[in-house]
Write an enzyme that holds these catalytic residues in place. Structure first.
Site, PDB file in Angstrom:
ATOM      1  N   CYS A 167      17.588   8.639   2.080  1.00  0.00           N
ATOM      2  CA  CYS A 167      17.626   7.468   1.196  1.00  0.00           C
ATOM      3  C   CYS A 167      18.545   7.653  -0.005  1.00  0.00           C
ATOM      4  O   CYS A 167      18.691   6.733  -0.822  1.00  0.00           O
ATOM      5  CB  CYS A 167      16.222   7.132   0.733  1.00  0.00           C
ATOM      6  SG  CYS A 167      15.078   6.876   2.107  1.00  0.00           S
ATOM      7  N   HIS A 304      14.808   4.099  -8.095  1.00  0.00           N
ATOM      8  CA  HIS A 304      14.607   4.242  -6.653  1.00  0.00           C
ATOM      9  C   HIS A 304      13.392   3.411  -6.259  1.00  0.00           C
ATOM     10  O   HIS A 304      13.433   2.688  -5.268  1.00  0.00           O
ATOM     11  CB  HIS A 304      14.431   5.705  -6.288  1.00  0.00           C
ATOM     12  CG  HIS A 304      14.456   5.966  -4.818  1.00  0.00           C
ATOM     13  ND1 HIS A 304      15.505   5.577  -4.015  1.00  0.00           N
ATOM     14  CD2 HIS A 304      13.551   6.549  -3.986  1.00  0.00           C
ATOM     15  CE1 HIS A 304      15.258   5.915  -2.760  1.00  0.00           C
ATOM     16  NE2 HIS A 304      14.076   6.506  -2.710  1.00  0.00           N
ATOM     17  N   GLU A 315       8.844   9.378 -10.293  1.00  0.00           N
ATOM     18  CA  GLU A 315      10.052   8.851 -10.922  1.00  0.00           C
ATOM     19  C   GLU A 315       9.765   8.442 -12.360  1.00  0.00           C
ATOM     20  O   GLU A 315      10.599   8.662 -13.251  1.00  0.00           O
ATOM     21  CB  GLU A 315      10.614   7.671 -10.135  1.00  0.00           C
ATOM     22  CG  GLU A 315      11.955   7.192 -10.679  1.00  0.00           C
ATOM     23  CD  GLU A 315      12.675   6.202  -9.792  1.00  0.00           C
ATOM     24  OE1 GLU A 315      13.867   5.928 -10.054  1.00  0.00           O
ATOM     25  OE2 GLU A 315      12.062   5.682  -8.835  1.00  0.00           O
ATOM     26  N   LYS A 336      13.602  -3.205  -4.753  1.00  0.00           N
ATOM     27  CA  LYS A 336      13.057  -3.020  -3.405  1.00  0.00           C
ATOM     28  C   LYS A 336      11.865  -3.928  -3.131  1.00  0.00           C
ATOM     29  O   LYS A 336      11.508  -4.155  -1.975  1.00  0.00           O
ATOM     30  CB  LYS A 336      12.686  -1.553  -3.183  1.00  0.00           C
ATOM     31  CG  LYS A 336      13.885  -0.613  -3.068  1.00  0.00           C
ATOM     32  CD  LYS A 336      13.449   0.807  -2.741  1.00  0.00           C
ATOM     33  CE  LYS A 336      14.644   1.722  -2.489  1.00  0.00           C
ATOM     34  NZ  LYS A 336      15.398   2.053  -3.713  1.00  0.00           N
ATOM     35  N   HIS A 341      13.232  -1.519   1.354  1.00  0.00           N
ATOM     36  CA  HIS A 341      13.912  -0.231   1.207  1.00  0.00           C
ATOM     37  C   HIS A 341      14.922  -0.110   2.348  1.00  0.00           C
ATOM     38  O   HIS A 341      14.549   0.037   3.517  1.00  0.00           O
ATOM     39  CB  HIS A 341      12.895   0.895   1.271  1.00  0.00           C
ATOM     40  CG  HIS A 341      13.448   2.242   0.934  1.00  0.00           C
ATOM     41  ND1 HIS A 341      14.797   2.472   0.719  1.00  0.00           N
ATOM     42  CD2 HIS A 341      12.840   3.455   0.758  1.00  0.00           C
ATOM     43  CE1 HIS A 341      14.990   3.745   0.448  1.00  0.00           C
ATOM     44  NE2 HIS A 341      13.817   4.361   0.456  1.00  0.00           N
ATOM     45  N   PHE A 400      14.270  11.886   1.505  1.00  0.00           N
ATOM     46  CA  PHE A 400      13.475  12.901   2.190  1.00  0.00           C
ATOM     47  C   PHE A 400      14.256  14.218   2.237  1.00  0.00           C
ATOM     48  O   PHE A 400      15.477  14.225   2.359  1.00  0.00           O
ATOM     49  CB  PHE A 400      13.167  12.455   3.626  1.00  0.00           C
ATOM     50  CG  PHE A 400      12.044  11.454   3.730  1.00  0.00           C
ATOM     51  CD1 PHE A 400      11.305  11.053   2.640  1.00  0.00           C
ATOM     52  CD2 PHE A 400      11.715  10.913   4.970  1.00  0.00           C
ATOM     53  CE1 PHE A 400      10.278  10.132   2.747  1.00  0.00           C
ATOM     54  CE2 PHE A 400      10.689   9.981   5.106  1.00  0.00           C
ATOM     55  CZ  PHE A 400       9.964   9.595   3.997  1.00  0.00           C
TER      56      PHE A 400
END
Length: 412
Positions: A167, A304, A315, A336, A341, A400
């Protein structure tokens, strides 16, 4: 050091087939999440996604060529054509001038690539045998074929790079393009991040990880970044494109300059396959590196902000740590909640959104902020867009494997 500026922008997602329509819907608080239509998801635990339902690939590709390219490549061509046309670097034939082609490169990105084609051809192999696999299978599924198809489309002959960092891939593609220009490896780079994994194995795989929201009966409120009742992200699809260019070259040709890339940072968590480092320590290091390079304050942060428990919490912690306390963190939002996403495309799409927010003086909201999470206590621009004159924006992407990327843009 060579300065890097943005001279073209393009975007496609579930809220619009171009950057203008998409951004208007985003700041209007609209949501593109709905029940999945591209396959029968009735037996799946997750039946919703931010799917693009009105895109015709024949508009950007010769109909005979469409079957040779996976959907993520088709979406990439749509966004990249918009960015390239905006840049003013194409001639009447739709190609870049031969005189600049050797110094014009591509930096592409996807998290997974042609997952739908991988699934389809695996089924064909199992049910009908290997001789029935299409010869276009492998070329249509490879992530770097984003760069392959776009370079052929526009006659771009410079460095052809590809980032596959989950991502964070779209943001890393921007950074790789900027490094190439700074080190004089090219004068211009087309950055393109694209993803399309709304398919049975894609939805099924992420659902098995318990990463997706299961609010099947309420898709418009399913993705809720930083909200106390968040229960996972919603899969999106789309593409974002940026033309990056050496400042002196852009100025010499009288190009419209949308922003300057003044800072970037990268880091690794070295912690867990899918869970961020505790308290967002890795993310904070990437942000601090970008801020040190930029040497300026920040007016807005596109987070994010996936709508998962750990990501949003860590975050938030990382932002507090990076800026020296809650009171110093500028306004933050996650888009998002509206477009889902988009995995490897997210960083490129969100960079486009961030630049447009700075240009137009309006900050996108974080929709579905209904129940405050006491542990996520920043200014997330809840539910309604906010007018603000800002000079700088930051965009965060975390993937990830603990891979982190951050970019900072400013007005020129």
């Amino acid at each position: 050091m060579r300065r890097v500026v943005v001279t073209g922008l393009g975007m496609i997602n579930s809220l619009g087939l171009n950057k203008g329509d998409s951004f208007k819907s985003i700041v209007g608080g609209k949501c593109g999440v709905k029940r999945i239509t591209c396959f029968d998801a009735d037996d799946f635990p997750v039946q919703i996604a931010a799917e693009i339902t009105d895109f015709d690939p024949n508009e950007v590709m010769n109909p005979k060529e469409v079957k040779k390219a996976d959907r993520f490549i088709q979406l990439a061509l749509k966004a990249s054509k918009e960015a390239m046309l905006e840049s003013g670097l194409l001639d009447a034939s739709g190609k870049c001038d031969a005189a600049i082609a050797d110094r014009f490169g591509v930096s592409s990105a996807a998290g997974i690539g042609g997952l739908g084609n991988i699934e389809k051809n695996s089924i064909t192999c199992f049910e009908k045998g290997p001789r029935k696999i299409t010869p276009f299978f492998i070329p249509s599924a490879l992530v770097n074929m984003l760069g392959g198809f776009t370079s052929i489309e526009f006659g771009i002959k410079g460095p052809n790079l590809s980032s596959v960092t989950a991502c964070a891939a779209g943001t890393h593609a921007i950074i790789e393009a900027a490094k190439t220009i700074i080190l004089n490896g090219a004068d211009r780079m087309l950055v393109i991040g694209s993803e399309s994994t709304i398919c049975p194995v894609g939805i099924g795989g992420f659902a098995a990880m318990k990463a997706l929201s299961s609010r099947n009966d309420d898709p418009l409120r399913a993705s809720r970044p930083f909200d106390k009742d968040r229960d996972g992200f919603v899969m999106g699809e789309g593409a974002g494109a940026l033309v990056l260019e050496d400042y002196e070259s852009a100025r010499a040709r009288g190009a419209t300059i949308y922003a300057e890339l003044i800072g970037f940072g990268e880091s690794g968590d070295a912690n867990h396959m899918t869970t961020p480092a505790p308290e967002g320590e890795g993310a904070s290091r990437a942000m601090k590196a970008a801020l040190k390079m930029a040497g300026v304050g920040i007016g807005y942060i596109n987070a994010h902000g996936t709508s998962t428990g750990y990501n949003d919490l860590f975050e938030t912690m990382a932002l507090r740590n990076t800026f020296g306390g809650k009171q110093n963190v500028p306004p933050v939002s996650s888009t998002k909640g509206q477009i889902g996403h988009c995995l490897g495309a997210a960083g490129a799409i969100e960079a486009v959104i961030s630049i447009m927010a700075m240009q137009q003086g309006i900050l996108p909201p974080t929709i579905n902020q209904e129940t405050p999470d006491p542990e996520c206590d920043l200014d997330y621009i809840p539910n309604v867009a906010r007018e603000a004159k800002i000079e700088t924006v930051m965009s965060n992407s975390f993937g990830f494997g603990g891979t982190n990327g951050v970019v900072i843009f400013k007005k020129v």
